[in-house]
Design an enzyme around this catalytic site. Structure first.
Site, PDB file in Angstrom:
ATOM      1  CE  LYS A  47       4.513 -28.833 -27.908  1.00  0.00           C
ATOM      2  NZ  LYS A  47       4.149 -27.500 -27.375  1.00  0.00           N
ATOM      3  CE1 TYR A 276       0.566 -59.167 -11.332  1.00  0.00           C
ATOM      4  CE2 TYR A 276       0.286 -57.817 -13.308  1.00  0.00           C
ATOM      5  CZ  TYR A 276       1.015 -58.739 -12.582  1.00  0.00           C
ATOM      6  OH  TYR A 276       2.169 -59.230 -13.090  1.00  0.00           O
TER       7      TYR A 276
HETATM    8  C1  LIG Z   1       2.974 -27.011 -27.999  1.00  0.00           C
HETATM    9  C2  LIG Z   1       2.879 -25.600 -28.431  1.00  0.00           C
HETATM   10  C3  LIG Z   1       2.082 -25.246 -29.539  1.00  0.00           C
HETATM   11  C4  LIG Z   1       1.144 -26.228 -30.228  1.00  0.00           C
HETATM   12  O1  LIG Z   1      -0.027 -26.338 -29.450  1.00  0.00           O
HETATM   13  P1  LIG Z   1      -1.260 -27.283 -29.908  1.00  0.00           P
HETATM   14  O2  LIG Z   1      -2.285 -27.031 -28.856  1.00  0.00           O
HETATM   15  O3  LIG Z   1      -0.746 -28.675 -29.901  1.00  0.00           O
HETATM   16  O4  LIG Z   1      -1.668 -26.839 -31.247  1.00  0.00           O
HETATM   17  C5  LIG Z   1       2.154 -23.936 -29.994  1.00  0.00           C
HETATM   18  N1  LIG Z   1       2.921 -23.021 -29.358  1.00  0.00           N
HETATM   19  C6  LIG Z   1       3.666 -23.313 -28.270  1.00  0.00           C
HETATM   20  C7  LIG Z   1       4.477 -22.246 -27.613  1.00  0.00           C
HETATM   21  C8  LIG Z   1       3.661 -24.609 -27.757  1.00  0.00           C
HETATM   22  O5  LIG Z   1       4.373 -24.903 -26.666  1.00  0.00           O
END
Ligand SMILES: *Cc1c(COP(=O)(O)O)cnc(C)c1O
Length: 403
Positions: A47, A276
């Site tokens: 993702k 800044y």
């Molecule tokens: C993002 C996610 C993962 C992966 O988690 P990590 O901590 O990055 O390994 C797995 N399962 C779900 C449902 C997620 O949303």
């Protein structure tokens, strides 16, 4: 050796900042996860553009390493991934959409062969009712809530699904899953509680859906032991070299290096300020400051400004040493105090490491008051991107690696 065309060479020397993504490190991390969970299928959570590393190059490499199940957040990411993954590999790659089925989009999911992770009976009904219209039998995952209280059906819903076959008529349930809230902390009592709740649900549903596998573990969950592995594990951040544990050394290989170019070097007189808000000053002595060509527009958080947080500001690896940020991070520039370096250690045009082998993504996250996860997913689009090993695929060179 192939000579590089002039356009590409110019682009590299002209880049203010370069992001190098080490796909060999991603592959090595995938292998480590497989070794840790030998009884389970190891999927990949890709993702958010593979946590900022670039969906195309990362997904193609993981597919080449044998990964066949992928998780994305929404259907647009899923459709992009379907275009990226080769159609010719067998078994065909499976893509699950973690955020479920958005109302009125079933045809889109079916067209890209996406499997929604269904988190309510209403979503489930919508997918089921779309079946006859879109493609006959529709595969899907069922998501159950075991304590995260974010997404997922209840144990009572599981009991209903176990009893009433009409609820899933025309659906092929290929995965039953839940998500751990505290997997980063092996000592947290919620892990065992979620495990026992998930087991109860799975024991109920396994006979009902004999073709399904169960899944509970994200990266941290894989290290909680084999009880947590079930049929499939879902690592994300560990593939990309981030530390999935709190308060424990990171066993994974860093996969990202972000470097910014030294665009100017200056001597700043005693009593002068830099940047800044005039928040940093030289004090009683002249200081040497390097100006780098990257800033918060590149995802180098403004919270890394010196004095912005009690933990201390950011540090940059430059001229062979770690040097502190001087003053506020600007949109496109960072000032670094290099007074501690020997003369000539830094020259205009040099590259300084913002994230990499010396300064980990988790260290940067800590200094910015956040996590390595957020640093990775915030990596800007402006970096010139390089992938190791290099790729002949033109798409890998375009922006964030989308197809
Ligand atoms: C993002 C996610 C993962 C992966 O988690 P990590 O901590 O990055 O390994 C797995 N399962 C779900 C449902 C997620 O949303």
């Amino acid at each position: 050796m192939k000579t590089r065309d002039i356009g590409e060479a110019v682009q590299e020397t002209a880049a203010g900042a370069i992001l190098t993504v080490d796909l060999d490190a991603v592959a090595a991390n995938y292998a480590m996860l497989k070794k840790q969970a030998p009884g389970a299928e190891v999927s990949a959570v890709v993702k958010a553009d593979a946590y900022g590393l670039g969906l195309g190059p990362v997904a193609r490499r993981l597919a080449a390493e044998g990964c066949r199940t992928f998780f994305v957040a929404d259907a647009n990411e899923g459709a992009a991934l379907r275009e990226i993954l080769p159609d010719t590999i067998s078994p065909a790659p499976i893509i699950y959409v973690l955020n479920g089925l958005f109302p009125g989009t079933a045809a889109l999911y079916a067209k890209a062969r996406l499997r929604p992770v269904l988190a309510s009976l209403a979503e489930l009904a919508e997918w089921r009712d779309a079946g006859p219209e879109v493609s006959g039998v529709l595969p899907a995952a069922l998501h159950f809530d075991t304590g995260m209280n974010r997404l997922g059906m209840s144990a009572a819903d599981a009991a209903m699904l176990a009893q009433d076959e009409t609820l899933t008529a025309g659906l092929e349930i290929s995965l039953v899953m839940s998500h751990l809230a505290c997997a980063d902390d092996a000592g947290h009592p919620q892990n065992a509680q979620q495990l026992s709740r998930f087991r109860e649900i799975w024991e109920r549903l396994q006979p009902r859906f004999p073709g399904a596998v169960a899944s509970l573990a994200n990266s941290g969950g894989v290290w909680l032991g084999p009880d947590y592995h079930f049929g499939l594990v879902r690592p994300g951040v560990s593939l990309y070299g981030g530390n999935p544990f709190t308060g424990r050394a990171n066993p994974f290989h860093p996969a990202v290096r972000a470097e910014a170019r030294v665009i100017a070097l200056r001597e700043v007189a005693p009593g002068e300020t830099v940047g800044y808000g005039a928040t940093w000053n030289t004090g009683g002595a002249p200081r040497r400051v390097a100006i780098l060509g990257a800033g918060y527009a590149d995802g180098y958080f403004r919270a890394l400004s010196s004095g912005a947080r009690p933990e201390s500001g950011g540090v940059v690896h430059i001229g062979g040493a770690a040097c502190p940020i001087a003053g506020r991070i600007s949109m496109d520039m960072v000032a670094v105090d290099v007074s501690g370096l020997p003369d000539g250690a830094v020259t205009r045009g040099d590259m300084a490491e913002l994230i990499g082998p010396h300064i980990t993504v988790d260290d940067v996250g800590f200094r910015a008051g956040t996590l390595g996860y957020e640093i990775l997913t915030a990596l800007g689009r402006r970096y010139m991107r390089r992938y190791i090993p290099g790729s002949n695929d033109k798409r890998d060179k375009e922006g964030r690696g989308q197809a």
